[in-house]
Design a protein around this motif. Sequence first.
Motif, PDB file in Angstrom:
ATOM      1  N   ILE A   1      48.603  15.812  66.991  1.00 20.33           N
ATOM      2  CA  ILE A   1      48.515  16.840  65.950  1.00 20.33           C
ATOM      3  C   ILE A   1      48.932  18.199  66.510  1.00 20.33           C
ATOM      4  N   ALA A   2      48.453  18.516  67.716  1.00 14.41           N
ATOM      5  CA  ALA A   2      48.809  19.793  68.342  1.00 14.41           C
ATOM      6  C   ALA A   2      50.313  19.878  68.586  1.00 14.41           C
ATOM      7  N   ALA A   3      50.904  18.764  69.019  1.00 10.55           N
ATOM      8  CA  ALA A   3      52.338  18.754  69.291  1.00 10.55           C
ATOM      9  C   ALA A   3      53.159  18.979  68.024  1.00 10.55           C
ATOM     10  N   VAL A   4      52.617  18.539  66.880  1.00 12.17           N
ATOM     11  CA  VAL A   4      53.314  18.727  65.614  1.00 12.17           C
ATOM     12  C   VAL A   4      53.127  20.156  65.089  1.00 12.17           C
ATOM     13  N   VAL A   5      51.932  20.714  65.295  1.00 10.52           N
ATOM     14  CA  VAL A   5      51.597  22.015  64.716  1.00 10.52           C
ATOM     15  C   VAL A   5      52.129  23.186  65.537  1.00 10.52           C
ATOM     16  N   ILE A   6      52.134  23.049  66.866  1.00  9.30           N
ATOM     17  CA  ILE A   6      52.463  24.184  67.738  1.00  9.30           C
ATOM     18  C   ILE A   6      53.877  24.742  67.530  1.00  9.30           C
ATOM     19  N   PRO A   7      54.936  23.929  67.404  1.00 13.91           N
ATOM     20  CA  PRO A   7      56.280  24.499  67.236  1.00 13.91           C
ATOM     21  C   PRO A   7      56.366  25.432  66.036  1.00 13.91           C
ATOM     22  N   GLY A   8      57.074  26.547  66.184  1.00 20.18           N
ATOM     23  CA  GLY A   8      57.172  27.538  65.129  1.00 20.18           C
ATOM     24  C   GLY A   8      57.771  27.006  63.846  1.00 20.18           C
ATOM     25  N   GLY A   9      58.657  26.024  63.949  1.00 18.05           N
ATOM     26  CA  GLY A   9      59.293  25.479  62.759  1.00 18.05           C
ATOM     27  C   GLY A   9      58.590  24.263  62.201  1.00 18.05           C
ATOM     28  N   SER A  10      57.371  24.028  62.601  1.00 15.46           N
ATOM     29  CA  SER A  10      56.624  22.850  62.149  1.00 15.46           C
ATOM     30  C   SER A  10      56.451  22.855  60.636  1.00 15.46           C
ATOM     31  N   PRO A  11      56.593  21.683  60.001  1.00 11.73           N
ATOM     32  CA  PRO A  11      56.388  21.607  58.545  1.00 11.73           C
ATOM     33  C   PRO A  11      54.929  21.865  58.159  1.00 11.73           C
ATOM     34  N   LEU A  12      54.024  21.821  59.146  1.00  8.86           N
ATOM     35  CA  LEU A  12      52.613  22.089  58.864  1.00  8.86           C
ATOM     36  C   LEU A  12      52.275  23.573  58.957  1.00  8.86           C
ATOM     37  N   ARG A  13      53.271  24.399  59.286  1.00  4.40           N
ATOM     38  CA  ARG A  13      53.058  25.844  59.288  1.00  4.40           C
ATOM     39  C   ARG A  13      53.499  26.441  57.950  1.00  4.40           C
ATOM     40  N   GLY A  14      53.036  27.653  57.700  1.00  5.43           N
ATOM     41  CA  GLY A  14      53.388  28.321  56.453  1.00  5.43           C
ATOM     42  C   GLY A  14      54.681  29.105  56.582  1.00  5.43           C
ATOM     43  N   GLU A  15      54.882  30.038  55.659  1.00  3.55           N
ATOM     44  CA  GLU A  15      56.087  30.853  55.680  1.00  3.55           C
ATOM     45  C   GLU A  15      56.146  31.691  56.955  1.00  3.55           C
ATOM     46  N   ASP A  16      57.336  31.808  57.500  1.00  2.00           N
ATOM     47  CA  ASP A  16      57.566  32.576  58.731  1.00  2.00           C
ATOM     48  C   ASP A  16      56.739  32.042  59.900  1.00  2.00           C
ATOM     49  N   GLY A  17      56.443  30.745  59.849  1.00  2.00           N
ATOM     50  CA  GLY A  17      55.714  30.128  60.957  1.00  2.00           C
ATOM     51  C   GLY A  17      54.243  30.462  61.003  1.00  2.00           C
ATOM     52  N   SER A  18      53.702  30.985  59.915  1.00  4.06           N
ATOM     53  CA  SER A  18      52.290  31.375  59.885  1.00  4.06           C
ATOM     54  C   SER A  18      51.379  30.162  59.980  1.00  4.06           C
ATOM     55  N   LEU A  19      50.322  30.310  60.761  1.00  4.75           N
ATOM     56  CA  LEU A  19      49.340  29.246  60.879  1.00  4.75           C
ATOM     57  C   LEU A  19      48.111  29.527  60.018  1.00  4.75           C
ATOM     58  N   THR A  20      47.880  30.825  59.729  1.00 10.32           N
ATOM     59  CA  THR A  20      46.693  31.184  58.957  1.00 10.32           C
ATOM     60  C   THR A  20      46.797  30.761  57.497  1.00 10.32           C
ATOM     61  N   GLU A  21      48.013  30.780  56.943  1.00  6.52           N
ATOM     62  CA  GLU A  21      48.238  30.301  55.584  1.00  6.52           C
ATOM     63  C   GLU A  21      49.275  29.188  55.662  1.00  6.52           C
ATOM     64  N   SER A  22      48.771  27.990  55.933  1.00  5.80           N
ATOM     65  CA  SER A  22      49.673  26.885  56.222  1.00  5.80           C
ATOM     66  C   SER A  22      49.128  25.575  55.666  1.00  5.80           C
ATOM     67  N   PRO A  23      49.996  24.573  55.512  1.00 13.19           N
ATOM     68  CA  PRO A  23      49.529  23.247  55.099  1.00 13.19           C
ATOM     69  C   PRO A  23      48.500  22.678  56.073  1.00 13.19           C
ATOM     70  N   PHE A  24      48.592  23.075  57.349  1.00 11.00           N
ATOM     71  CA  PHE A  24      47.650  22.563  58.347  1.00 11.00           C
ATOM     72  C   PHE A  24      46.218  22.979  58.003  1.00 11.00           C
ATOM     73  N   LEU A  25      46.001  24.266  57.747  1.00 15.87           N
ATOM     74  CA  LEU A  25      44.648  24.730  57.427  1.00 15.87           C
ATOM     75  C   LEU A  25      44.221  24.291  56.034  1.00 15.87           C
ATOM     76  N   THR A  26      45.169  24.263  55.105  1.00  9.62           N
ATOM     77  CA  THR A  26      44.839  23.807  53.754  1.00  9.62           C
ATOM     78  C   THR A  26      44.371  22.356  53.779  1.00  9.62           C
ATOM     79  N   GLY A  27      44.966  21.562  54.654  1.00 11.71           N
ATOM     80  CA  GLY A  27      44.609  20.145  54.737  1.00 11.71           C
ATOM     81  C   GLY A  27      43.685  19.801  55.882  1.00 11.71           C
ATOM     82  N   ILE A  28      42.982  20.803  56.431  1.00  9.77           N
ATOM     83  CA  ILE A  28      42.145  20.564  57.610  1.00  9.77           C
ATOM     84  C   ILE A  28      41.046  19.547  57.336  1.00  9.77           C
ATOM     85  N   ALA A  29      40.536  19.507  56.098  1.00  8.22           N
ATOM     86  CA  ALA A  29      39.477  18.554  55.770  1.00  8.22           C
ATOM     87  C   ALA A  29      39.984  17.116  55.916  1.00  8.22           C
TER      88      ALA A  29
END
Length: 513
Positions: free
Chosen positions: A284-312
């Motif tokens: 999961i970390a390997a998928v999330v860490i890259p800036g262009g990850s599909p689990l990141r939000g706009e402009d590579g944001s992690l705070t507003e991203s599919p990753f945090l939205t789907g954390i549950a």
Amino acid sequence: MTSTATPTGSERLPWIIRAMGVVERVGNALPHPFWLFWILAAILAVISAICAAAGVSVISPGDGEEVVVQSLLSGDGLAMAVSTMVSNFAEFPPMATIVVVIMGVAVAERTGFLTAAMKTGISRVPVGWVVFAVAFTGTVAHVASAAAYIILVPLGGLAFRAVGRSPILGIVVAYTAIASGYDASPIPTPNDAIFAGITTAAAQIVDESAYVSPVSNWFFNIASSLLLAAVITLMTKFVLSKRPDLDADEDADDGDFGSLQLDGRERRALRWSLLALLAAIVVIAAVVIPGGSPLRGEDGSLTESPFLTGIAAIVAVLFGLAGIVYGTLSGSITRPGDVPALMGQGIKQMAPVLVLFFAIAQFLAYFDWTHLGDVVAVNSAEALKTSNIPVWVVFLLVLALLSIVNVLVTSGSAMWSIAAPVLVPMLMLLAVPPETTQALFRIADSGSTAITPMSPYFVMALGFLQRYRKDAGIGTLASYTLPLAIAMSLAWTALFFVWWALGIPLGPGAPVR
């Protein structure tokens, strides 16, 4: 010498028995939370009708538009209540999230993975660290929800007895760590999903786009769990261990409490399940860490991203994976069909909560529709601003109010559902983020839980205690837990104010102010 030869906690502190008796009588007079919310809805309907007839309104600070109170006792109110009843329940923010999380946690719990992990964590620490280990495990144990009490409280007694210390002390430490540190887990729990959903719904009264993540208090929770474990350790060493009534009865035994030791098959299953869990986290970390990850939000944001939205869902998958590996290797899972069956058992266990959610969802929808929340929040915020009361004083008042209510309404979701629609918007209008108000609630929701007989787990812990002390009563257990609960609440409150003063984020994308 047995404990019967020394004064009991209730004999030395008779005021505790009287106070607990009053709490118990008042609490027993309250209706079940399901009916409590329908009663509150009826009261809301009357108040909304009176305010609507009086033309009560408020100017929204968001868009400057006038917001007028609407009456539930009107044709429009009746139409709204009937037409939205199903959607209110289906769209209640915590509903889907808690169901998903519970399915994963249920597999981890019912296969024995969580129990094995707790036993190993406690049994492998040095003797001098056993108090801290049991206390910290108590905060981690919340991933198992209510099962934490059933698993860890008797294990606390076993752990202390195994190192030559009082098993009574072990039960008290384990119970208090779980009860008065219930919302401080360093690992995301089902409660995080419930609270975040309720906070989101309350925040949307002011800001329709507001969203509070289940990990919005994660950083604060990690620090809180470590602090509370340290406080319990110090209080146990310098206060509780000095008591003269810690000896177990001569005929006391551990009965069917089990053992701290795992057999060879269980150890192998735990080792591979932890390795599988670690491997999944790495992936999961390997998928999330890259800036262009599909689990990141706009402009590579992690705070507003599919990753945090789907954390549950991610948390559910991780627990489910660990449980499946452990269950397969330990023998608690013998065929693929066992996995959905275990998930179903977890949902069945949550059925009372889901029934309560139905009533809560209707009450919150009615409260939002009437606009009473807007009126109360705006007027309260304006009153606080004009009175020039410092925001830290407001925080203390909120903590005090919620702590008192928690003694009688021990259901965290029920209490937060009542308080959040007022407190969250009010404090948002004072520039306090909803995540910060939720952090305050966590402290108040936990602190007094270990001392109130209104909690069903208080009675459960007393039953475990009576295995070692037959003469133990409500006052006895309360006298043990009271100093710990007070010290934990004070330390946790101090941590909050330091956190707030320093401006440290409460969690990913969750500023404290």
